[in-house]
Design a protein around this motif. Structure first.
Motif, PDB file in Angstrom:
ATOM      1  N   ASP A 278       1.295  11.529 -13.287  1.00  0.00           N
ATOM      2  CA  ASP A 278       1.554  10.128 -12.928  1.00  0.00           C
ATOM      3  C   ASP A 278       0.279   9.464 -12.412  1.00  0.00           C
ATOM      4  OD1 ASP A 278       4.242  10.376 -13.560  1.00  0.00           O
ATOM      5  OD2 ASP A 278       4.847  10.813 -11.499  1.00  0.00           O
ATOM      6  N   LEU A 279      -0.433  10.154 -11.510  1.00  0.00           N
ATOM      7  CA  LEU A 279      -1.645   9.594 -10.926  1.00  0.00           C
ATOM      8  C   LEU A 279      -2.712   9.363 -11.987  1.00  0.00           C
ATOM      9  CD1 LEU A 279      -1.744  11.784  -7.701  1.00  0.00           C
ATOM     10  CD2 LEU A 279      -1.397   9.308  -7.786  1.00  0.00           C
ATOM     11  N   ARG A 280      -2.857  10.307 -12.900  1.00  0.00           N
ATOM     12  CA  ARG A 280      -3.859  10.164 -13.950  1.00  0.00           C
ATOM     13  C   ARG A 280      -3.534   9.018 -14.902  1.00  0.00           C
ATOM     14  NH1 ARG A 280      -4.976  16.635 -15.231  1.00  0.00           N
ATOM     15  NH2 ARG A 280      -6.570  16.913 -13.577  1.00  0.00           N
ATOM     16  N   ARG A 281      -2.260   8.671 -14.993  1.00  0.00           N
ATOM     17  CA  ARG A 281      -1.831   7.556 -15.838  1.00  0.00           C
ATOM     18  C   ARG A 281      -1.869   6.223 -15.093  1.00  0.00           C
ATOM     19  NH1 ARG A 281       1.397   9.048 -20.405  1.00  0.00           N
ATOM     20  NH2 ARG A 281       1.637  11.309 -20.572  1.00  0.00           N
ATOM     21  N   GLY A 282      -2.265   6.272 -13.820  1.00  0.00           N
ATOM     22  CA  GLY A 282      -2.312   5.054 -13.027  1.00  0.00           C
ATOM     23  C   GLY A 282      -0.960   4.603 -12.526  1.00  0.00           C
ATOM     24  N   GLN A 283       0.011   5.530 -12.481  1.00  0.00           N
ATOM     25  CA  GLN A 283       1.358   5.197 -12.043  1.00  0.00           C
ATOM     26  C   GLN A 283       1.626   5.757 -10.645  1.00  0.00           C
ATOM     27  OE1 GLN A 283       3.769   7.024 -15.067  1.00  0.00           O
ATOM     28  NE2 GLN A 283       3.151   5.576 -16.665  1.00  0.00           N
ATOM     29  N   ALA A 284       2.614   5.194  -9.973  1.00  0.00           N
ATOM     30  CA  ALA A 284       3.023   5.731  -8.678  1.00  0.00           C
ATOM     31  C   ALA A 284       3.631   7.111  -8.889  1.00  0.00           C
ATOM     32  CB  ALA A 284       4.043   4.810  -8.018  1.00  0.00           C
TER      33      ALA A 284
END
Length: 325
Positions: free
Chosen positions: A305-311
């Motif tokens: 999630d973090l690598r995708r820019g998501q919460a």
């Protein structure tokens, strides 16, 4: 490129560290380091020198143990409780995620098993106690009214299982304003004492925190009928333990099953071992064989999630406030 593509990850957990590292080893962009020791963990005392991890994976942290740890942007907990983080000195800017989805089934099954142990009078049989043939003090879960404190993932899983068994279920949340789908009724914590006389059992599934201390209070315990049973798989701080012991000793409750305790491990001379009707469980409701792999998978899901820019999907959020769900 993402700020989360390459991470130095400190894994600190007394019982699971090696299994976690084995499950995470070879994942792209992760450089792993292990600190093993007693829980609660104290990574600073482990002598890390100039090591500055980007992320830390751990279970519980002792008071002040994170105050001198430089570098981490992210803490992933292998468990669900976050009430130990403020005393540990965790920085306010550190992202916190949990593995709260991992033990849901295990803890829900354990809570229901604890209730059955009490209602079917199985504790004596399991210990080899002899009794007259055809005699039993067993009661029915079906048709009984069971209050479940907390309506998070675990609380809802307990409620759904109890409903399937034919119990009348009452979900107890912070204010009772939003009906819990898995329960027949939903009430607020403030109304629990008034409802206590109508409950045949109470199951605690609450996190720790200032909002949940003594949620199962002396007043609530006094209001329960003498045939009632109490099960707790949440935090020990959510039950007035001394009031519970007193009620059991006086015969004002039929039994209790506690998987969590004010002091852990319980000393051999602790009063709990001598309380009549109390079944002591060694804080193991969450355990199952696939736990380390499931925790590693939860960490990797949040990293993705973090690598995708998501919460991150398992951000602690309301848990930090000790919500009732």
């Amino acid at each position: 490129m993402s700020d989360w593509d390459c991470l130095d990850v400190l894994v600190t957990h007394c019982g699971m560290a090696r299994e976690l590292v084995a499950a995470l080893d070879g994942q792209a962009g992760l450089r792993l380091r292990v600190v093993e020791g007693a829980e609660p963990a104290d990574p600073v005392a482990a002598g890390l020198g100039d090591y500055r991890p980007d992320a830390v994976i751990g279970y519980q942290f002792g008071p002040g143990s994170l105050r001198g740890l430089a570098g981490p942007r992210w803490l992933h907990l292998t468990g669900t409780g976050v009430d130990h983080l403020q005393p540990a000195g965790l920085g306010p800017d550190v992202l916190v995620t949990t593995s709260s989805r991992v033990p849901v089934t295990a803890v829900a099954e354990y809570a229901v098993a604890g209730l059955f142990l009490l209602t079917k009078d199985l504790a004596g049989l399991a210990s080899g106690q002899r009794r007259a043939w055809f005699s039993s003090a067993a009661t029915l879960v079906a048709g009984s009214t069971v209050g479940v404190l907390g309506a998070g993932r675990i609380g809802r899983a307990v409620l759904s299982r109890l409903s399937a068994l034919g119990a009348r279920t009452v979900a107890v949340t912070r204010d009772g304003a939003s009906p819990v789908a898995e329960a027949a009724r939903t009430i607020g914590l403030a109304g629990l004492a008034a409802e206590a006389a109508g409950l045949d059992a109470v199951i605690g599934c609450l996190p720790g925190g200032p909002g949940t201390v003594y949620a199962l209070s002396r007043e609530v315990l006094a209001g329960l009928p003498a045939h009632a049973r109490v099960v707790n798989v949440g935090r020990a701080s959510t039950v007035d333990t001394e009031a519970l012991y007193e009620a059991l000793r006086a015969g004002r409750l039929a039994g209790a099953f506690l998987d969590v305790h004010d002091v852990e491990p319980l000393p051999a001379d602790h009063e709990a071992w001598q309380v009549p009707g109390l079944v002591v469980s060694p804080h193991c409701a969450f355990r199952f064989p696939g736990e380390p792999a499931a925790v590693a998978a939860a960490f990797l899901d949040n990293l993705d999630d973090l690598r995708r820019g998501q919460a991150p999907r398992d951000r602690a959020g309301w848990l930090l406030e000790g919500s009732l769900g």
